[in-house]
Enzyme design. Structure first.
Site, PDB file in Angstrom:
ATOM      1  N   HIS A   9       8.189 -11.758 -26.546  1.00 23.69           N
ATOM      2  CA  HIS A   9       9.279 -12.678 -26.206  1.00 23.69           C
ATOM      3  C   HIS A   9       9.785 -12.537 -24.779  1.00 23.69           C
ATOM      4  O   HIS A   9      10.572 -13.355 -24.311  1.00 23.69           O
ATOM      5  CB  HIS A   9      10.391 -12.585 -27.247  1.00 23.69           C
ATOM      6  N   HIS A  42       0.808 -10.175 -28.965  1.00 19.43           N
ATOM      7  CA  HIS A  42       0.083 -11.107 -29.841  1.00 19.43           C
ATOM      8  C   HIS A  42      -0.508 -12.209 -28.971  1.00 19.43           C
ATOM      9  O   HIS A  42       0.236 -12.993 -28.384  1.00 19.43           O
ATOM     10  CB  HIS A  42       1.084 -11.683 -30.857  1.00 19.43           C
ATOM     11  N   ARG A  44      -1.802 -15.357 -29.128  1.00 18.04           N
ATOM     12  CA  ARG A  44      -1.901 -16.438 -30.124  1.00 18.04           C
ATOM     13  C   ARG A  44      -2.909 -17.485 -29.678  1.00 18.04           C
ATOM     14  O   ARG A  44      -3.138 -17.690 -28.480  1.00 18.04           O
ATOM     15  CB  ARG A  44      -0.532 -17.099 -30.321  1.00 18.04           C
ATOM     16  N   ARG A  48       1.283 -19.442 -26.854  1.00 17.36           N
ATOM     17  CA  ARG A  48       2.671 -19.878 -26.639  1.00 17.36           C
ATOM     18  C   ARG A  48       3.514 -18.847 -25.894  1.00 17.36           C
ATOM     19  O   ARG A  48       4.532 -19.168 -25.332  1.00 17.36           O
ATOM     20  CB  ARG A  48       3.340 -20.258 -27.950  1.00 17.36           C
ATOM     21  N   GLU A  69      -2.162  -7.975 -31.616  1.00 17.44           N
ATOM     22  CA  GLU A  69      -2.194  -8.802 -32.818  1.00 17.44           C
ATOM     23  C   GLU A  69      -3.010 -10.046 -32.502  1.00 17.44           C
ATOM     24  O   GLU A  69      -2.896 -10.609 -31.406  1.00 17.44           O
ATOM     25  CB  GLU A  69      -0.779  -9.212 -33.208  1.00 17.44           C
ATOM     26  N   THR A 100       4.762 -15.372 -37.588  1.00 19.60           N
ATOM     27  CA  THR A 100       3.765 -15.113 -38.631  1.00 19.60           C
ATOM     28  C   THR A 100       4.413 -15.147 -40.017  1.00 19.60           C
ATOM     29  O   THR A 100       5.361 -14.412 -40.271  1.00 19.60           O
ATOM     30  CB  THR A 100       3.120 -13.733 -38.389  1.00 19.60           C
ATOM     31  N   GLU A 150      -0.824  -2.942 -41.933  1.00 15.91           N
ATOM     32  CA  GLU A 150       0.581  -3.105 -41.556  1.00 15.91           C
ATOM     33  C   GLU A 150       1.212  -3.958 -42.650  1.00 15.91           C
ATOM     34  O   GLU A 150       0.768  -5.080 -42.917  1.00 15.91           O
ATOM     35  CB  GLU A 150       0.709  -3.785 -40.187  1.00 15.91           C
ATOM     36  N   HIS A 212       7.796  -6.842 -39.042  1.00 15.18           N
ATOM     37  CA  HIS A 212       8.212  -8.240 -39.106  1.00 15.18           C
ATOM     38  C   HIS A 212       9.647  -8.368 -39.590  1.00 15.18           C
ATOM     39  O   HIS A 212       9.966  -7.942 -40.701  1.00 15.18           O
ATOM     40  CB  HIS A 212       7.296  -9.112 -39.979  1.00 15.18           C
TER      41      HIS A 212
HETATM   42  N1  PXP Z   1       3.975  -7.110 -36.704  1.00 11.90           N
HETATM   43  C1  PXP Z   1       3.211  -8.232 -36.732  1.00 11.90           C
HETATM   44  C2  PXP Z   1       1.849  -8.139 -37.332  1.00 11.90           C
HETATM   45  C3  PXP Z   1       3.673  -9.444 -36.188  1.00 11.90           C
HETATM   46  O1  PXP Z   1       2.895 -10.541 -36.243  1.00 11.90           O
HETATM   47  C4  PXP Z   1       4.943  -9.471 -35.579  1.00 11.90           C
HETATM   48  C5  PXP Z   1       5.423 -10.730 -34.926  1.00 11.90           C
HETATM   49  O2  PXP Z   1       4.604 -11.030 -33.843  1.00 11.90           O
HETATM   50  C6  PXP Z   1       5.696  -8.281 -35.564  1.00 11.90           C
HETATM   51  C7  PXP Z   1       5.200  -7.123 -36.153  1.00 11.90           C
HETATM   52  C8  PXP Z   1       7.052  -8.217 -34.937  1.00 11.90           C
HETATM   53  O3  PXP Z   1       7.934  -9.029 -35.658  1.00 11.90           O
HETATM   54  P1  PXP Z   1       9.414  -9.237 -35.145  1.00 11.90           P
HETATM   55  O4  PXP Z   1       9.321  -9.960 -33.832  1.00 11.90           O
HETATM   56  O5  PXP Z   1      10.045 -10.054 -36.209  1.00 11.90           O
HETATM   57  O6  PXP Z   1      10.018  -7.867 -34.979  1.00 11.90           O
END
Ligand code: PXP
Length: 258
Positions: A9, A42, A44, A48, A69, A100, A150, A212
């Site tokens: 982010h 990640h 993607r 994005r 990821e 996700t 995970e 997550h």
């Molecule tokens: N783990 C995985 C596999 C994810 O896809 C994400 C989101 O990209 C996260 C952890 C982190 O999630 P959050 O941003 O909600 O902490």
């Protein structure tokens, strides 16, 4: 308990202006100073947030292990093989999703996932599978050669928010017809599922991570599960960094989880 900080982010913020700051690469030094154990990004399919250029520079310059990821799309897997991060975490991806949603279905996509794992292993990249806390998924993950899983904590996190805030929009709207007692029971049940899944994962010889939707309020219950050795957290840390600075936001999270 290790902490992987997901820095996607920072790129989301940069991309909002379509210029060059804030640069996710600059987070690496801060992560190290704050005691993070790993950087998570990640790549993607729709790019994005993190771009190929970001991923390349982060993989080349990180002094912390890089956990990438990614989806199981063969084109993406080929890119990851060239980037050579320490680990790839395979996740399901839908273009229209905000983040996700749900874990990867290892049983349904066994062949595709096995192909991805084999390619990654040939390139000396460790593989983790992002799955729901479900015994059949865990068993299949071990059978097809993943080193790690995970566990998806998104449902637990949403239930926790639904119980503890007044937020009245998706994804919490799905809970609006439940009373507090029912929500509390659902939360306890989900936490138990995650704990049992972590125990099963460890019994099957897998390393177990979770992530997550984890934040400063809900992380303790998950960090208390001793079979889980790593948490990957993004949104909440970056959100708090807006007010505290990234280093403080990470230190505050580290303090809770350790
Ligand atoms: N783990 C995985 C596999 C994810 O896809 C994400 C989101 O990209 C996260 C952890 C982190 O999630 P959050 O941003 O909600 O902490």
């Amino acid at each position: 308990m290790k902490l992987g900080v997901n820095i996607d982010h920072i790129a989301t913020l940069r991309n909002a202006r379509k210029i060059n700051e804030p640069d996710p690469l600059m987070a690496l030094q801060v992560l190290k100073e704050a005691g993070a154990d790993q950087v998570t990004i990640h790549l993607r399919e729709d790019r994005r947030h993190i771009t190929d250029f970001d991923a390349k520079r982060i993989c080349q310059n990180s002094f912390l292990p890089v956990n990438m990821e990614c989806s199981i799309n063969p084109e993406i897997i080929d890119i990851i093989c060239k980037l050579k991060p320490h680990r790839a975490t395979l996740v399901p991806e839908r273009r229209e999703e905000v983040t996700t949603e749900g874990g990867l279905d290892i049983i349904k996509f066994e062949k595709e996932i096995k192909n991805a794992i084999d390619k990654l292993h040939k390139n000396n990249i460790e593989v983790s599978l992002f799955i729901d806390p479900d015994f059949e998924q865990i068993k299949k993950s071990a059978q097809i050669g993943a080193q790690m899983i995970e566990l998806h904590t998104g449902k637990y996190a949403n239930l926790h928010l639904a119980l503890n805030t007044n937020i009245n929009h998706t994804p919490f709207k799905v809970f609006e017809n439940y009373d507090r007692k029912t929500l509390k029971k659902m939360l306890d049940d989900e936490l138990k599922l995650i704990k049992d899944a972590a125990i099963s994962g460890e019994d099957l010889g897998l390393e177990v991570a979770a992530g997550h939707g984890l934040n400063y309020q809900n992380v303790k219950n998950i960090a208390d599960i001793k079979e889980i050795s790593e948490l990957n957290i993004g949104h909440s840390i970056i959100a708090n960094a807006v007010f505290l600075g990234l280093k403080e936001a990470i230190i505050k999270m580290k303090e809770i989880i350790s």
